[in-house]
Design a protein around this motif. Sequence first.
Motif, short mmCIF file in Angstrom:
data_model
loop_
_atom_site.label_atom_id
_atom_site.label_comp_id
_atom_site.label_asym_id
_atom_site.label_seq_id
_atom_site.Cartn_x
_atom_site.Cartn_y
_atom_site.Cartn_z
N ILE A 364 0.90 -1.16 0.00
CA ILE A 364 0.00 0.00 0.00
C ILE A 364 0.93 1.20 0.00
O ILE A 364 1.47 1.58 1.04
N SER A 365 1.16 1.79 -1.17
CA SER A 365 2.34 2.63 -1.30
C SER A 365 2.21 3.64 -2.42
O SER A 365 1.57 3.38 -3.45
N ALA A 366 2.81 4.80 -2.20
CA ALA A 366 3.08 5.72 -3.30
C ALA A 366 4.31 5.24 -4.05
O ALA A 366 5.16 4.52 -3.51
N SER A 367 4.42 5.61 -5.29
CA SER A 367 5.59 5.27 -6.08
C SER A 367 6.79 6.10 -5.61
O SER A 367 6.66 7.31 -5.40
N PRO A 368 7.95 5.46 -5.45
CA PRO A 368 9.16 6.24 -5.14
C PRO A 368 9.71 6.97 -6.35
O PRO A 368 10.63 7.79 -6.21
N ARG A 369 9.15 6.71 -7.54
CA ARG A 369 9.66 7.31 -8.78
C ARG A 369 8.77 8.41 -9.34
O ARG A 369 9.25 9.36 -9.97
N HIS A 370 7.46 8.29 -9.12
CA HIS A 370 6.52 9.21 -9.75
C HIS A 370 5.50 9.69 -8.72
O HIS A 370 4.93 8.88 -7.99
N ASP A 371 5.25 10.99 -8.70
CA ASP A 371 4.37 11.54 -7.67
C ASP A 371 2.89 11.37 -7.97
O ASP A 371 2.04 11.82 -7.19
N ASN A 372 2.56 10.71 -9.06
CA ASN A 372 1.15 10.46 -9.38
C ASN A 372 0.86 8.98 -9.61
O ASN A 372 -0.14 8.63 -10.26
N ALA A 373 1.70 8.11 -9.10
CA ALA A 373 1.50 6.66 -9.24
C ALA A 373 1.48 6.00 -7.86
O ALA A 373 2.26 6.37 -6.98
N TYR A 374 0.61 5.00 -7.72
CA TYR A 374 0.38 4.37 -6.42
C TYR A 374 0.14 2.88 -6.63
O TYR A 374 -0.20 2.43 -7.73
N PHE A 375 0.29 2.11 -5.54
CA PHE A 375 0.20 0.66 -5.63
C PHE A 375 -0.62 0.10 -4.46
O PHE A 375 -0.48 0.55 -3.32
N ALA A 376 -1.46 -0.89 -4.78
CA ALA A 376 -2.23 -1.59 -3.74
C ALA A 376 -2.44 -3.03 -4.21
O ALA A 376 -3.38 -3.32 -4.96
N GLY A 387 -9.74 -5.40 1.97
CA GLY A 387 -10.11 -4.58 0.83
C GLY A 387 -10.53 -3.17 1.19
O GLY A 387 -10.01 -2.18 0.65
N ALA A 388 -11.48 -3.01 2.09
CA ALA A 388 -12.01 -1.69 2.41
C ALA A 388 -10.97 -0.82 3.11
O ALA A 388 -10.86 0.38 2.84
N THR A 389 -10.20 -1.41 4.02
CA THR A 389 -9.18 -0.63 4.73
C THR A 389 -8.07 -0.21 3.77
O THR A 389 -7.57 0.92 3.83
N THR A 390 -7.68 -1.11 2.87
CA THR A 390 -6.70 -0.74 1.86
C THR A 390 -7.20 0.43 1.02
O THR A 390 -6.45 1.37 0.72
N GLY A 391 -8.46 0.38 0.63
CA GLY A 391 -9.02 1.47 -0.15
C GLY A 391 -8.91 2.80 0.57
O GLY A 391 -8.50 3.81 -0.01
N ARG A 392 -9.27 2.80 1.84
CA ARG A 392 -9.21 4.05 2.62
C ARG A 392 -7.78 4.56 2.74
O ARG A 392 -7.51 5.75 2.56
N LEU A 393 -6.84 3.67 3.05
CA LEU A 393 -5.45 4.08 3.23
C LEU A 393 -4.84 4.57 1.93
O LEU A 393 -4.10 5.56 1.90
N LEU A 394 -5.15 3.88 0.83
CA LEU A 394 -4.60 4.29 -0.46
C LEU A 394 -5.18 5.64 -0.88
O LEU A 394 -4.47 6.51 -1.41
N ALA A 395 -6.47 5.85 -0.63
CA ALA A 395 -7.09 7.13 -0.98
C ALA A 395 -6.48 8.27 -0.17
O ALA A 395 -6.35 9.39 -0.67
N ASP A 396 -6.10 8.00 1.07
CA ASP A 396 -5.39 9.01 1.86
C ASP A 396 -4.10 9.42 1.16
O ASP A 396 -3.77 10.61 1.10
N LEU A 397 -3.37 8.44 0.65
CA LEU A 397 -2.12 8.74 -0.05
C LEU A 397 -2.37 9.62 -1.27
O LEU A 397 -1.68 10.62 -1.50
N LEU A 407 2.36 3.98 7.10
CA LEU A 407 2.35 3.14 5.92
C LEU A 407 3.75 2.70 5.48
O LEU A 407 3.88 1.99 4.49
N THR A 408 4.76 3.08 6.24
CA THR A 408 6.13 2.69 5.88
C THR A 408 6.31 1.18 5.75
O THR A 408 6.97 0.71 4.81
N PRO A 409 5.70 0.34 6.63
CA PRO A 409 5.93 -1.11 6.50
C PRO A 409 5.38 -1.72 5.22
O PRO A 409 5.73 -2.85 4.87
N TYR A 410 4.51 -0.98 4.49
CA TYR A 410 3.85 -1.54 3.32
C TYR A 410 4.37 -0.91 2.01
O TYR A 410 3.79 -1.12 0.95
#
Length: 415
Positions: A364-376, A387-397, A407-410
């Motif tokens: 559950i992570s932002a891309s370290p290379r691009h400021d508009n790319a994310y991963f879940a 699923g639902a918690t991942t959605g909330r956390l990713l949307a926060d990012l 979110l560092t561990p993920y």
Amino acid sequence: MSDPQHVLVIGAGIVGVNVGLALQKRGFTVTLADKGEPGRATSFGNAGGLAVSECAPISMPGTLKNVPGWLMDPTGPLTLRLSYLPKMLPWLLRFMAAGRRSRVEQIATELAAILHSAWDDYDPLFRDAKLQDAVFRDGAMAVYRSEQGRRGDDYYTDLRRRNGVRLTDLSRDEVYDREPDLAPGFVCGVLEEDWGRVLDPYKIVTGLYQLFLDRGGKFNTAEITDFVYQDGRPHAAINQAGDNITFDSVVICCGAWSRHLAARLGSKVPLDTERGYNTTVPYNGVTLNHMVISPDDSIVLTPMEMGIRVGGAVELAGLHAAPDYSRASALFKKGQQVFPGLREEGGTQWMGFRPSMPDSKPVISASPRHDNAYFAFGHGHLGLTMGATTGRLLADLVAGQPASIDLTPYRINRF
């Protein structure tokens, strides 16, 4: 947002749909893209458990010494196709390293941080999608044929209790009071009190997907293969036909198929798949009141709308090898040793690709290379649950808001 940004979410399984819903809640315009129908891949035929107590990683202390025996047992909990071993070896080495006790303690805490929010995040979505009658929070029961077998799980049980999981020891009589159709010979059990189950995982995904559409979401049937860049940032996704889908931000959450697209965005990740098999049969007079787990047999049985689903175990063979349904048959025979009334007639077999990271934690992570790319992706056995918690956390990012947990561990580049 006066001018809502457009987010492309690649993957329309349980994680992708939840990411889409969470992004909509924060005001984004969202398109889901998938090469198939929403919910038709791994999210379609899984065991249906909301396994909020499963904070222990798959690799545990002692796993390494058991692996040779498992691999030699054709009906065992783990099998590896030798032709896939060279590709799987780096993943396996990281998997074994994750089983050191100090790492297990840390991983369990990090998984629990996500799992503890599962019900709070899902309940409003189930209500809004009118899915309450398809979800049960009635616990799961692990059953043992000997006290020694239960004691063999003492560390696993204690680890989860120390991470806030409610577990209750059951006597033989309490086990059979709950499940009178169990085979004779079980002497004790453990009730996992907060565990839930769904009547049909596919109906859950499609119900949430319909809610996504009702809230203005769009779906594009497209197999995304690469990206177009503008000013050094990904700007559009290229589908297999060569067409472009433009976006402001993009989220990769296509399960076990995420590794290629993550690499195209500059992030190599040790993602692979634990292929899982199951058989679903009509009830035929058998009563099953809860999800029942038999650790002795490495199987789980779930009462569902369409029948009783018997599954479990892991096959390591990648995404392209043909299914080996003898695995499903072997698991079902073990199921008959737990519930002798089960009959194979009228049953259906299924195989799915669990998207698995070596340390059992999702990305559950932002891309370290691009400021508009994310991963879940990479939720392993817990995609439905998280699923639902991942959605909330990713949307926060994506929204640039502080997340409720660290979110560092993920992060995608943790290896």
